[in-house]
Design an enzyme around this catalytic site. Structure first.
Site, PDB file in Angstrom:
ATOM      1  N   LYS A  68       0.860  -1.196   0.000  1.00 24.35           N
ATOM      2  CA  LYS A  68       0.000   0.000   0.000  1.00 24.35           C
ATOM      3  C   LYS A  68       0.885   1.231   0.000  1.00 24.35           C
ATOM      4  O   LYS A  68       2.009   1.196   0.510  1.00 24.35           O
ATOM      5  CB  LYS A  68      -0.877   0.008   1.260  1.00 24.35           C
ATOM      6  CG  LYS A  68      -2.133   0.818   1.105  1.00 24.35           C
ATOM      7  CD  LYS A  68      -3.255  -0.034   0.522  1.00 24.35           C
ATOM      8  CE  LYS A  68      -4.489   0.782   0.253  1.00 24.35           C
ATOM      9  NZ  LYS A  68      -5.629  -0.083  -0.077  1.00 24.35           N
ATOM     10  N   ASP A  82      -7.250   4.243  -4.185  1.00 22.19           N
ATOM     11  CA  ASP A  82      -7.853   4.105  -2.858  1.00 22.19           C
ATOM     12  C   ASP A  82      -8.477   5.481  -2.606  1.00 22.19           C
ATOM     13  O   ASP A  82      -8.708   6.232  -3.566  1.00 22.19           O
ATOM     14  CB  ASP A  82      -6.799   3.719  -1.804  1.00 22.19           C
ATOM     15  CG  ASP A  82      -7.425   3.203  -0.505  1.00 22.19           C
ATOM     16  OD1 ASP A  82      -7.761   2.012  -0.436  1.00 22.19           O
ATOM     17  OD2 ASP A  82      -7.617   4.006   0.439  1.00 22.19           O
TER      18      ASP A  82
END
Ligand code: GLU
Length: 447
Positions: free
Chosen positions: A126, A166
């Site tokens: 991430k 995201d």
């Protein structure tokens, strides 16, 4: 809880001081693994949990760009490459002002298990930046994305690490990021997912997360003798995940009565259908991050300022906004409302205390790392499409997504029954995801 598990949680907290969101997920995941560790003492011998909670690599970098007034702006960029035991690092980028290592590590850690649950060959990672796209011009967003990719490009690649979107990173940002990667690397390749349809993107990727959540929620309801049809559904958020969720929940016969933003929530008793769902896209592209305009546009609905939608009575709650949006008081409210089901759409929607309270009061909880895995699953399908230099049809993608979500639910159910003898999808998701990664790590030696 076994000593080994407890020691590993404590060690992770010590090594990552102040990163409370990361501590929260590590405690939640490791806390449910005790019976697995008991059955597999070999994991402790090879420090498996210590390795799992330490990212394989993490980069922090300066992102410098010039705003529309000619002022030089400096942000912090991150990429944590958490675990590559089952495939290249895979996971989104979050651009939001509250981004710091604790947020990216929590998301990266969760991503490992989520990706494992999909059954597809993707590891976990991430990234992101403490950049707020809200209120920025298109040109500013483009310059920021270009500056961000100018550093990130050296750490990623189609077989190394494949970022996606995201919060704060949608189609527009992926476009600017991809354009800059291609320019610097001089390669047109599947290095990002969530791309536009004319340049390698996957039919169905935009709605995949939301559709997947509803497939999962419906399976969860079916496993408990009912279905989403005819149910009143309260959803939070109004972004991409919420949009896909409202669309599919409505299609399957549910009545969605709320959406929300940082400004408050909308209650629409008649149900959010048709052009109202399309209006969510307008709200999102307004760049204002508010949902109040919905109430002006659709008479009969009302805007409730500064509150979360959990005060509305519903049969099924689906949080789709951000982490920790169901805290203990919200959980109490949900229980008092007489609801039976909560299915998490946003990553780590609920605090650990809230999950425990909901479950202790008989509410079935679908955990985000299982329920929202449809997005990243379709990202992996997009990687396959790009590698094969082909284009997949939407109906084939939807069919695969459906099978994957049913498979995830059933794997979580089976794992929880095997290790705890109960139907507990929260524990089951952790165990099923963990076992797949642990197997691969054991096979690959001490690395
Ligand atoms: N950010 C999404 C998630 O939380 C998608 C990640 C991806 O597609 O790589 O799973």
């Amino acid at each position: 809880m076994s000593n080994y598990v407890q020691d590993c949680i404590a060690l992770c907290e010590k090594k990552n001081p102040g990163e409370v969101e990361f501590h929260q997920t590590v405690e939640e995941v490791l806390g449910s693994l005790a019976p697995v560790i008991e059955k597999h003492p070999e994991y402790e011998k090879v420090a498996l949990l210590e390795r799992l909670t330490e990212p394989e690599r993490g980069v922090t970098f300066r992102v410098v760009w010039v705003d529309d007034n000619g002022k030089v702006q400096v942000n912090k960029g991150y990429r944590y490459q958490f675990n590559s035991a089952i495939g290249p690092y895979k996971g989104g980028l979050r651009f939001a002002p509250n981004v710091y290592p604790g947020i990216i590590k929590f998301l990266g850690f969760e991503q490992c298990f989520k990706n494992a649950l999909t059954g597809l060959p993707i590891g976990g990672g991430k990234g992101g930046a403490d950049f707020d796209p809200n209120g920025k011009s298109d040109a500013e967003v483009m310059r920021f994305c270009q500056a961000f990719m100018t550093e990130l490009y050296r750490h990623i690649g189609p077989s190394t690490d494949v970022p996606a979107g995201d919060l704060g990173v949608g189609g527009r940002e992926i476009g600017y990021l991809f354009g800059q990667y291609k320019k610097i690397a001089n390669r047109f390749e599947g290095v990002l997912t969530g791309k536009g349809l004319s340049w390698g993107g996957l039919n169905g990727r935009t709605e995949a997360t939301g559709y997947g959540i509803v497939f999962f929620a419906n399976r969860m309801l079916e496993a408990n003798g009912t279905s989403i049809k005819g149910k009143t559904v309260a959803i939070s958020g109004f972004g991409n995940v919420a949009w896909g969720t409202v669309k599919k929940a409505t299609e399957l016969g549910g009545k969605v009565v709320t959406i929300s933003g940082p400004d408050g929530y909308i209650y629409d008793e008649a149900g959010i259908t048709g052009e109202k769902i399309d209006f969510m896209l307008e709200l999102r592209s307004s760049g204002k991050n508010i949902c109040a305009p919905y109430a002006d546009k659709f008479p009969g609905s009302k805007f409730v300022a500064g509150k979360k939608p959990w005060e509305v009575k519903a049969d099924l709650y689906i949080p789709c906004a951000t982490q920790n949006e169901i805290l203990i008081d919200d959980a109490k409210q949900i229980v008092a409302n007489g609801c039976k089901f909560v299915c998490e759409g946003s990553n780590m929607s609920s605090s650990n205390e809230a999950i425990a309270y909901l479950q202790d009061n008989g509410i079935i909880v679908g955990p985000s790392k299982a329920a929202n895995a449809g997005g990243v699953a379709c990202s992996c399908i997009e990687m396959g499409q790009n590698a094969g230099k082909t284009v997949f049809k939407p109906e084939d993608v939807y069919a695969q997504l459906y099978d994957i979500m049913i498979g995830i639910h059933d794997a979580c159910e089976a794992a929880s029954k095997e290790y705890y003898g109960t139907y507990d999808l929260v524990k089951g998701a952790n165990i099923a995801g963990f076992l797949k990664i642990a197997d691969a790590m054991m096979a690959q030696g001490i690395v």
